[in-house]
Structures are given as structure tokens and as C-alpha cells.
Design an enzyme around this catalytic site. Structure first.
Site, PDB file in Angstrom:
ATOM      1  N   ASP A  56       0.869  -1.177   0.000  1.00 50.41           N
ATOM      2  CA  ASP A  56       0.000   0.000   0.000  1.00 50.41           C
ATOM      3  C   ASP A  56       0.906   1.226   0.000  1.00 50.41           C
ATOM      4  O   ASP A  56       1.716   1.407   0.911  1.00 50.41           O
ATOM      5  CB  ASP A  56      -0.880  -0.029   1.252  1.00 50.41           C
ATOM      6  CG  ASP A  56      -1.910   1.092   1.299  1.00 50.41           C
ATOM      7  OD1 ASP A  56      -1.654   2.184   0.738  1.00 50.41           O
ATOM      8  OD2 ASP A  56      -2.970   0.907   1.920  1.00 50.41           O
ATOM      9  N   VAL A  57       0.770   2.084  -1.021  1.00 52.24           N
ATOM     10  CA  VAL A  57       1.676   3.226  -1.137  1.00 52.24           C
ATOM     11  C   VAL A  57       1.570   4.188   0.039  1.00 52.24           C
ATOM     12  O   VAL A  57       2.488   4.975   0.284  1.00 52.24           O
ATOM     13  CB  VAL A  57       1.436   4.002  -2.446  1.00 52.24           C
ATOM     14  CG1 VAL A  57       1.720   3.130  -3.656  1.00 52.24           C
ATOM     15  CG2 VAL A  57       0.023   4.581  -2.505  1.00 52.24           C
ATOM     16  N   ASN A  82       1.846   6.462  -9.970  1.00 52.30           N
ATOM     17  CA  ASN A  82       0.523   6.483 -10.583  1.00 52.30           C
ATOM     18  C   ASN A  82      -0.632   6.285  -9.608  1.00 52.30           C
ATOM     19  O   ASN A  82      -1.745   6.778  -9.858  1.00 52.30           O
ATOM     20  CB  ASN A  82       0.478   5.396 -11.673  1.00 52.30           C
ATOM     21  CG  ASN A  82      -0.917   5.086 -12.138  1.00 52.30           C
ATOM     22  OD1 ASN A  82      -1.557   5.886 -12.807  1.00 52.30           O
ATOM     23  ND2 ASN A  82      -1.408   3.908 -11.763  1.00 52.30           N
ATOM     24  N   TYR A 150      -9.954  15.277  -3.885  1.00 51.62           N
ATOM     25  CA  TYR A 150      -9.182  14.866  -5.058  1.00 51.62           C
ATOM     26  C   TYR A 150      -8.440  16.046  -5.675  1.00 51.62           C
ATOM     27  O   TYR A 150      -7.245  15.958  -5.977  1.00 51.62           O
ATOM     28  CB  TYR A 150     -10.118  14.227  -6.084  1.00 51.62           C
ATOM     29  CG  TYR A 150      -9.408  13.664  -7.292  1.00 51.62           C
ATOM     30  CD1 TYR A 150      -8.762  12.423  -7.219  1.00 51.62           C
ATOM     31  CD2 TYR A 150      -9.397  14.335  -8.504  1.00 51.62           C
ATOM     32  CE1 TYR A 150      -8.111  11.891  -8.330  1.00 51.62           C
ATOM     33  CE2 TYR A 150      -8.747  13.815  -9.617  1.00 51.62           C
ATOM     34  CZ  TYR A 150      -8.111  12.592  -9.526  1.00 51.62           C
ATOM     35  OH  TYR A 150      -7.468  12.081 -10.626  1.00 51.62           O
ATOM     36  N   LYS A 154      -4.325  16.631  -6.076  1.00 53.63           N
ATOM     37  CA  LYS A 154      -3.625  16.740  -7.350  1.00 53.63           C
ATOM     38  C   LYS A 154      -2.864  18.062  -7.475  1.00 53.63           C
ATOM     39  O   LYS A 154      -1.839  18.132  -8.152  1.00 53.63           O
ATOM     40  CB  LYS A 154      -4.602  16.551  -8.507  1.00 53.63           C
ATOM     41  CG  LYS A 154      -5.139  15.122  -8.599  1.00 53.63           C
ATOM     42  CD  LYS A 154      -4.017  14.085  -8.700  1.00 53.63           C
ATOM     43  CE  LYS A 154      -4.533  12.677  -8.867  1.00 53.63           C
ATOM     44  NZ  LYS A 154      -3.443  11.671  -9.003  1.00 53.63           N
TER      45      LYS A 154
END
Length: 245
Positions: A56-57, A82, A150, A154
Site C-alpha cells: 500500500d503506497v 501512478n 481529489y 492533485k
């Protein structure tokens, strides 16, 4: 050890990550696949010789363990950073704090942790250097309605890209970002049935085949390290980005 270049792709079990992994495998790269579900990563590999890294990143210890395994596998030429998730669209006061924290853990902390680990390998390997490609989003420039977690994440990725692009110069490390708009993945399936617009309407939006994103990442990865694409936008031509709002 093979002379083929090596790439690590996070979020490789589906969507953009899966398409990109298959594109690199088809071009003869040595590909490491990172994600939370082994079965999904194995489905991405389709029986080809890929390194499966279940992690899990957003969990530092799991990222460290995955990159330690990668270091033993060989040098790292490219990280495609990604992995990302989204939260259900809603006004900010209706967004559960747990959803905010989950998005930030994957999209911000996960990006940082993987970039940090990759940077360390690239800085100390011989010959020195490598390339980090962060997956941003059209939302790194303009938001969709109800997308505070989100969109915020970003924008943070863009800051990470700019900083790594600067800090990497001393170590022959290039860093760029690909901002994707309406690639047809499971996450984007709703675009075909209608999504909220800035004016309150619900509209179907154009989409593009995810392979075009994979081709763009491949193009960036094949550049010499003396050349960088700091930011690339690849999108369905007629999606409401230019002129959004």
C-alpha cells in the site's frame, strides 16, 4: 543482469497503471508492479516476467519493503508514480473526514513516499540518475464540482513534481507530470452516462482509450535524462477542460 531498462509502476492492478505496465512489457522493459492486491497485479502481468510488489503506497513500512526488494532486483530507471483514488463528489461539508484522509494518504503521502524511495535509489545507484513521472490530473488545473479532496491532492502532486524537478538536477534525476483527462477506466466509467458540470447540468463527456496515456508515459520514459517534459496533458479532445466553467 539484463540490459533492459527498469520501471516501477504503482497502482498497477487496474486502469492507467495496468495499461501502462502492459505497454512497457510489450516494449521489452523490466517492469515492477506495485499495488495492494496480488491477484490484480498478476492479471496485469498476464504471465510475463514482472516483479510483483504487494504494498500500500500510503504505508511507509510497506513502501520501504517494496523498494528494498526492487533494489535487489536491479537499478531503477523510471518510477511511474501512478496510484491514486477519488472520493464521492459532494459539497465539502458533506464529505466524511475519513474520505478526505483516505484520499490524502494515497494521493499525497503515497506519492511522496514512493518518490522519496525512488529518488534515494536513483541518487545512489551507478550510473547515477533516473526519471520520476507523477500522475497528476486535469484537476491539478481546474476542479470538478464537489471534488475538494481529489482536487486538493492533485494540486499537491504538482508541487511535488516541481520540487523534484529542481532537486533532481544535482543527481541526474528528471521529474515530470502527466495530467490525464477522461481516459476510459473504471474510475471514469461515469463519464459515459453523465457527470455534473460547473453550470449544474448533467452531461455525457467524451472519453479516450487508456492506451493513449500508456503511450504518452512510454514517450516520456524513453527520453534521455538530459531532456524533460515537466508537464504533459493528454485528454479526450472534446472534454470540457478548455473553457471549463
Amino acid at each position: 543482469m539484463s540490459d533492459a531498462k527498469t520501471i516501477l509502476i504503482t497502482g498497477a492492478g487496474a486502469g492507467i497503471g495496468r495499461a501502462t505496465a502492459r505497454a512497457f512489457l510489450a516494449q521489452g522493459w523490466r517492469v515492477a508492479l506495485m499495488g495492494r492486491r496480488r491477484q490484480a497485479l498478476e492479471e496485469t502481468a498476464q504471465g510475463q516476467d514482472a516483479l510483483i510488489l504487494v504494498a500500500d503506497v500510503g504505508v511507509p513500512a510497506e513502501v520501504d519493503a517494496a523498494f528494498a526488494t526492487l533494489a535487489a532486483w536491479g537499478r531503477l530507471d523510471v518510477l511511474f508514480n501512478n496510484a491514486g483514488i477519488a472520493a464521492k463528489a459532494a459539497p465539502i461539508d458533506e464529505i466524511p473526514v475519513a474520505d478526505w484522509l483516505a484520499v490524502c494518504t494515497t494521493n499525497i503521502s503515497g506519492m511522496f513516499l514512493c518518490a522519496r524511495a525512488a529518488f534515494g535509489l536513483m541518487r545512489h545507484q551507478t550510473p547515477q540518475g533516473g526519471r520520476i513521472i507523477n500522475n497528476g490530473s486535469i484537476s491539478a488545473h481546474v476542479p470538478r464540482p464537489g471534488s475538494a479532496p481529489y482536487t486538493t491532492s492533485k494540486h499537491a502532486v504538482t508541487g511535488l513534481t516541481r520540487t523534484l524537478g529542481l532537486d533532481g538536477r544535482a543527481f541526474n534525476i528528471a521529474c515530470g507530470q502527466i495530467d490525464v483527462g477522461n481516459a476510459l477506466t473504471d474510475m471514469a466509467a461515469a463519464f459515459q452516462t453523465g457527470v455534473p458540470q460547473a453550470n449544474g447540468e448533467i452531461r455525457v463527456e467524451p472519453v479516450m482509450d487508456v492506451r493513449h496515456v500508456a503511450d504518452a508515459v512510454l514517450q516520456m520514459a524513453n527520453l534521455p535524462l538530459s531532456v524533460n517534459v515537466p508537464f504533459m496533458t493528454v485528454m479526450a479532445r472534446d472534454m470540457p477542460y478548455i473553457g471549463r466553467g
